[in-house]
Design a protein around this motif. Structure first.
Motif, PDB file in Angstrom:
ATOM      1  N   SER A   1       0.813  -1.217   0.000  1.00 57.42           N
ATOM      2  CA  SER A   1       0.000   0.000   0.000  1.00 57.42           C
ATOM      3  C   SER A   1       0.845   1.264   0.000  1.00 57.42           C
ATOM      4  O   SER A   1       0.434   2.285  -0.535  1.00 57.42           O
ATOM      5  CB  SER A   1      -0.943   0.013   1.210  1.00 57.42           C
TER       6      SER A   1
ATOM      7  N   ALA B   1       0.735   0.890  -4.279  1.00 60.04           N
ATOM      8  CA  ALA B   1      -0.585   1.537  -4.265  1.00 60.04           C
ATOM      9  C   ALA B   1      -1.551   0.743  -3.395  1.00 60.04           C
ATOM     10  O   ALA B   1      -1.624  -0.485  -3.505  1.00 60.04           O
ATOM     11  CB  ALA B   1      -1.134   1.646  -5.674  1.00 60.04           C
ATOM     12  N   PRO B   2      -2.304   1.434  -2.533  1.00 59.78           N
ATOM     13  CA  PRO B   2      -3.244   0.732  -1.632  1.00 59.78           C
ATOM     14  C   PRO B   2      -4.386   0.047  -2.373  1.00 59.78           C
ATOM     15  O   PRO B   2      -4.907  -0.959  -1.897  1.00 59.78           O
ATOM     16  CB  PRO B   2      -3.806   1.846  -0.743  1.00 59.78           C
ATOM     17  N   GLY B   3      -4.777   0.589  -3.536  1.00 61.54           N
ATOM     18  CA  GLY B   3      -5.906   0.048  -4.278  1.00 61.54           C
ATOM     19  C   GLY B   3      -5.697  -1.379  -4.744  1.00 61.54           C
ATOM     20  O   GLY B   3      -6.653  -2.065  -5.097  1.00 61.54           O
TER      21      GLY B   3
END
Lengths: 390, 390
Positions: free
Chosen positions: B229, B233-235
């Motif tokens: 994350s 990227a956290p997504g």
């Protein structure tokens, strides 16, 4: 754990073994090119949202697209607050266990039923009562008897879990009459129903598929589960739950501490798969693949199986359920099937909540190739013949 | 639930409110172009695996890449069997609760500590004892006293949970001396340590970051958690756990019934982010963004805050921890901060296991823009001045 025993057995499965053991869709049904395009478009236009943290309930656009998608199938969901996006349906099953089951609680399932649901629920320590099925689905008399007995015991089942269309493991689709009767009973005894519907959108029977329980749920007592695993791709790990906004709020509170939210990127991919009509256009293709593979397996079964062996003729789902004469224990036979004949399946025993039957097996027809289906059923018939002649 | 109260408050946050309340990375740090390319490449070459069901532990290539990635940081993990891929670190926290906590069990955390860890653990009914911190991290004497008291009670804490580097919420990095002392105590009393390390890879202090607990863990008593994350990227919702193969096996059994496995597509994206050196090249850029935003917030704080207000100076992580004079209740002040002054933060109280302090707040410096940081701190100072003058 029962599932791990089977996993151990299925580890013998090498390249020379034809496996009907898995539960995987045909990879040729994945909309690969479209997902490449969508990912590029999504990340070119909204990467700052698609790669960022999201809300626990799921992105609004996806819940809105799902409302439209379900509405077309007669499932009337009004508001995004009636939907939560999960990491596949499996997460929904786990959350159901967490929310509704206290140790010792009664829950009711079809018998046999989906193995991974049993596993998810068992963590929470319920008493699981399985209700026998016939070709029309769960037997209503037996269901009502069971409910009465539990009520006579001074308690109530927490819910009735069913897979009404193309059931895993039997492939049976519950008839419309039974669906109505089930809803009626749930209403009379004031019970929750969990409708697990991974296969409803790819019904490939010749007749019209019976309406979803959720479509006839005038009292908000059905918690409806479905997934993108069979209409798009399992690797996305996307499922959803549709229920009353109160139930969805409980799901959100549980999911928040389990994993915060489902992958935002994958949710945006799903939005576009729906919005661009890719799933809608893909569904007839998936149905055609599954129908023809089912037909092939049915043909091979009638060609090769000895007398006394019976099987279901599914109009949905990914499995045929085969029953051998009583003298065979399919769990015990699996070793020989794999090692001597090069064919694998899942023994039926662990699909029964009470594990009281030993002569069934689950056969998957969606993943193996046509050649493998024919050759594999041939091998399986040889295995069964050997056991019957002993 | 405490978190939902804060969520309710933070719902007031509109466009005109500057929020330091979230915990989101700067979206300009996401490797967007690279993820587009990778997704195209992965789906062009192995869609039949990347979109299919996968194993519960995670795909082998990713676990192997993570071994190399961690080795470079001094964390010696030998085998893929020592790693499991999770849906963010949050899922790992939930599984830890599920595996180790029975109702009434003692567990130990820093105080304050990561709110979502408290939430995940609390589901399982533990008694949580928070140990005070200073600028070097958890206070070792207080820790040992607590452990002794619990042992005198005839039991043992199930584990000690720490965020040693750039702790959430304080931003404090545990000194090397404390780390060694912590490991020593864990060894003497035979205790498990949970090392939650989301920020270790983006340490932006001037000095060298202290070694991970896991890097010094000669007795396999550290369960190490980290995440994509903050480095990607956290997504993507990707985290991992490194521990003994026995512990990882338990994690797998738990995860199997929770969600089967983590998104295969996202795992293959992560493989390539590591293999192509994208994460390695991105890390210095992330550090630079975070360092400059931290500097800006520190500068604004010294410029605007009245006497009696103190704050931490983090070398890692995403948060500054601010303490007002005792007379202020930051929870109570939040409404005025948001509605009158247009600035939001997270009140400190709920980060304390015992909720016994009321005059701290957590400020995020990674998500707001430089302009927002400066203007927001100015507004926050005005709010505090109003409360101090009452």
């Amino acid at each position: 754990m029962k599932a791990s025993e089977i996993r151990e057995l299925l580890k013998w499965v090498t390249e020379n073994v034809i496996s009907f053991g898995g539960g995987m869709p045909d990879p040729s049904s994945f909309p690969v090119k479209e997902i490449i395009e969508i990912t590029r478009d999504v990340l070119s236009t909204k990467a700052e949202r698609a790669l960022q943290y999201g809300t626990t309930g799921g992105i609004l656009e996806l819940r809105e697209e799902l409302i439209r998608f379900m509405n077309k199938e007669g499932i009337k969901i009004d508001k995004p607050e009636n939907i939560i996006i999960t990491v596949g349906s499996q997460e929904a099953l786990d959350i159901i266990g967490r929310l509704f089951i206290n140790p010792g609680d009664y829950i009711i399932t079809e018998s046999p039923t989906y193995l991974a649901a049993l596993q998810a629920f068992r963590i929470y320590g319920p008493r699981i009562i399985g209700i026998p099925m016939d070709n029309e689905g769960i037997k209503i008399d037996a269901l009502e008897d069971t409910i009465r007995k539990i009520i006579d015991n001074g308690t109530k089942p927490k819910f009735i879990y069913v897979v009404p269309t193309g059931q895993n493991p039997t492939g049976i689709t519950m008839s419309m009459e039974r669906r109505k009767a089930l809803l009626n009973i749930a209403s009379r005894y004031d019970l929750l129903i969990i409708e697990d519907d991974p296969y409803g959108y790819i019904y490939f029977g010749d007749d019209h598929p019976p309406a979803r329980l959720k479509a006839m749920d005038s009292e908000d007592r059905v918690i409806y589960l479905s997934t993108f695993s069979k209409i798009a791709a399992p690797g996305l790990r996307l499922g959803w739950v549709a229920a009353s906004s109160e139930v969805i709020r409980w799901f959100e509170l549980a999911k928040q501490s389990i994993d915060l939210h489902t992958s935002t990127l994958n949710q945006y991919i799903a939005v576009e798969l729906l919005r661009r009509g890719i799933i809608e256009r893909n569904i007839p293709r998936i149905k055609e693949i599954y129908r023809s593979k089912r037909d092939l397996m049915l043909q091979a079964l009638s060609e090769y199986m000895p007398d006394g062996v019976t099987w279901t003729r599914p109009s949905a789902g990914m499995f045929i359920w085969l029953t051998t004469p009583e003298k065979i224990d399919t769990g015990e036979m699996l070793g020989v099937a794999v090692k001597k004949y090069g064919v694998a399946y899942v023994p039926g025993k662990s699909f029964y909540p009470s594990e009281d039957r030993h002569n069934d097996m689950r056969l998957n027809f969606t993943y193996p190739t046509p050649q493998q289906i024919f050759e594999g059923i041939k091998r399986l018939a040889l295995t069964i013949r050997e056991y019957l002649s002993q």
